[in-house]
Write a protein that holds these residues in place. Sequence first.
Motif, PDB file in Angstrom:
ATOM      1  N   ALA A  79      38.607  14.302  54.974  1.00 44.51           N
ATOM      2  CA  ALA A  79      39.397  15.436  54.491  1.00 44.51           C
ATOM      3  C   ALA A  79      40.691  15.522  55.291  1.00 44.51           C
ATOM      4  O   ALA A  79      40.696  15.414  56.516  1.00 44.51           O
ATOM      5  CB  ALA A  79      38.595  16.730  54.621  1.00 44.51           C
ATOM      6  N   GLY A  80      41.780  15.744  54.608  1.00 37.81           N
ATOM      7  CA  GLY A  80      43.069  15.875  55.271  1.00 37.81           C
ATOM      8  C   GLY A  80      43.787  14.564  55.508  1.00 37.81           C
ATOM      9  O   GLY A  80      44.965  14.567  55.892  1.00 37.81           O
ATOM     10  N   PRO A 108      34.761  14.197  51.339  1.00 43.69           N
ATOM     11  CA  PRO A 108      33.886  14.522  52.477  1.00 43.69           C
ATOM     12  C   PRO A 108      34.708  14.895  53.708  1.00 43.69           C
ATOM     13  O   PRO A 108      35.864  14.490  53.868  1.00 43.69           O
ATOM     14  CB  PRO A 108      33.105  13.221  52.711  1.00 43.69           C
ATOM     15  CG  PRO A 108      33.242  12.449  51.439  1.00 43.69           C
ATOM     16  CD  PRO A 108      34.531  12.847  50.831  1.00 43.69           C
ATOM     17  N   GLY A 109      34.061  15.621  54.599  1.00 44.45           N
ATOM     18  CA  GLY A 109      34.768  16.135  55.764  1.00 44.45           C
ATOM     19  C   GLY A 109      35.407  15.074  56.642  1.00 44.45           C
ATOM     20  O   GLY A 109      36.487  15.290  57.198  1.00 44.45           O
ATOM     21  N   PHE A 110      34.768  13.920  56.780  1.00 41.01           N
ATOM     22  CA  PHE A 110      35.301  12.921  57.710  1.00 41.01           C
ATOM     23  C   PHE A 110      36.578  12.261  57.209  1.00 41.01           C
ATOM     24  O   PHE A 110      37.263  11.577  57.964  1.00 41.01           O
ATOM     25  CB  PHE A 110      34.245  11.856  58.028  1.00 41.01           C
ATOM     26  CG  PHE A 110      33.826  11.012  56.858  1.00 41.01           C
ATOM     27  CD1 PHE A 110      34.429   9.792  56.604  1.00 41.01           C
ATOM     28  CD2 PHE A 110      32.814  11.454  56.013  1.00 41.01           C
ATOM     29  CE1 PHE A 110      34.034   9.021  55.529  1.00 41.01           C
ATOM     30  CE2 PHE A 110      32.414  10.680  54.935  1.00 41.01           C
ATOM     31  CZ  PHE A 110      33.029   9.461  54.684  1.00 41.01           C
TER      32      PHE A 110
END
Length: 484
Positions: free
Chosen positions: A225-226, A221-223
């Motif tokens: 990600a990375g 998920p985006g929160f």
Amino acid sequence: MVGPAVDRRIRLHGKPRSAFITTCHTLVYGASLDETGTGMNHGESEEWLSARPNWRRWGWYGLGVVVLASIVGSVNRGLIALIAEPMKQSMALSDSEIGLLTGLALTFVTAIATYPVGWIADRFDRRWLLAGCILIWTVATVGFGFATSFRGLFLCAMGIAAGEAVLGPVTYSMIPDLFPKERWVAANFVFVTATLLGTYLGMALGGSLFGWVAANAAVLPGFVAGLEPWRATIVLSALTGPPLAGMVFVMRLVRMTPPHAKSAQSGVAAYFRENARTTVGIFFGFGLSYAAFGAQAQWNAVILQRLFKETPAQIGQFLGVFGAAAAVAGVCLAWLAVRSLRARHGDETPMLVARLALLCALVVSLPIPFASKAWHFYAVILAKIGFTFMANSLSPTVLQLMSPSPIRGRVVALGGMVTIVAASFMPWLVGLLSDHVFTGPRGIILAMAAVAIPGLAGGLLALHWGSRTLGETIARAQAREVHP
């Protein structure tokens, strides 16, 4: 007090129940069941049941929720141990700092927070308290995943510990509001067993989550990600918090807390003065032995990753499954040993079995510095888990036998406090030795052995010293039961 006429057994619903089950009850409540096995008179039972017509449905639902909360808490703690090595590399932490996070921040803070939480639990709605603490450790867990300094990690670990401190006092005080007294034994046994297994289940789930995150970074998920895998894993583990808090609010509680008479403090002081050798020896013996086990447990994952190149997923899954099996085997072996030897050794049997188990744990620990392959180290870990749980599962029984019922709860609590304090500092001591004394490639395993083996040996010596007067202490406690 249950007399010899029932051969150290109690009766529950007309059927004999072994002293092992009685121990589960007294472990939690610091008091034995009466000879009917219920501790509840007819009028009290009617009053309880009239206030809770649907207790079967909601009682087991509530117990399931607190068991789930315990498992989630174990996942959080297990994850921090599993991700310690990648976290160390990512944030350039020292082994001393890792030891402070896993020892002082998580364990010692729990001990400090337990008493205020218990005080609040006796005065306010326990659902609000439990749900609030779940949300506290959820926020702290997310903060831990995003922390960028050791100070931030330490503060968030303290928040996790403070939130999880609710599990003991709130759960043990909730059970009487969820079940009639004749069901306490079963409910307590379910919770104690689930807590034991939850530690290793949490490690298995945490290891699986870490493996999944590392293999699926592109679909996170985006929160998260990375984020590095260790950070993403710890943040995702917090997502269970809000739904769990919602499940807590659905619980139906009707508080039926009876008033408790205050025992004179002078009686407690007199007990400890009269039984100083026994209490000091037993408290520090079990405290040091369990703390030595904890010092190893907190560093097992780091050693397996650093020296034997195991991954967090492999470690969590293996120890989660086989560690749980070893722990259950140890507890069952303790019960069988006590049952077989009690006729010959009487009330001192649990202490005898515990000392023999710890001696075996010490023997299997000696090869630790020489482990050259992962399977060597895994074998030592599993053997030590089995023998240590065999010994420490009997420590509540010993404490209950040596303390009269009016002060039993305080005696057991003080013994537990000694264990918690010792367990708070030993992981840090391992890190300190690794940083400043054993600085070679195998320094961490030598540092762990230098703390865990002497700690276990010291615990054995303390237990031997305290056992010399244990029989006298048990006799005094039983005399006080018979002649209050």
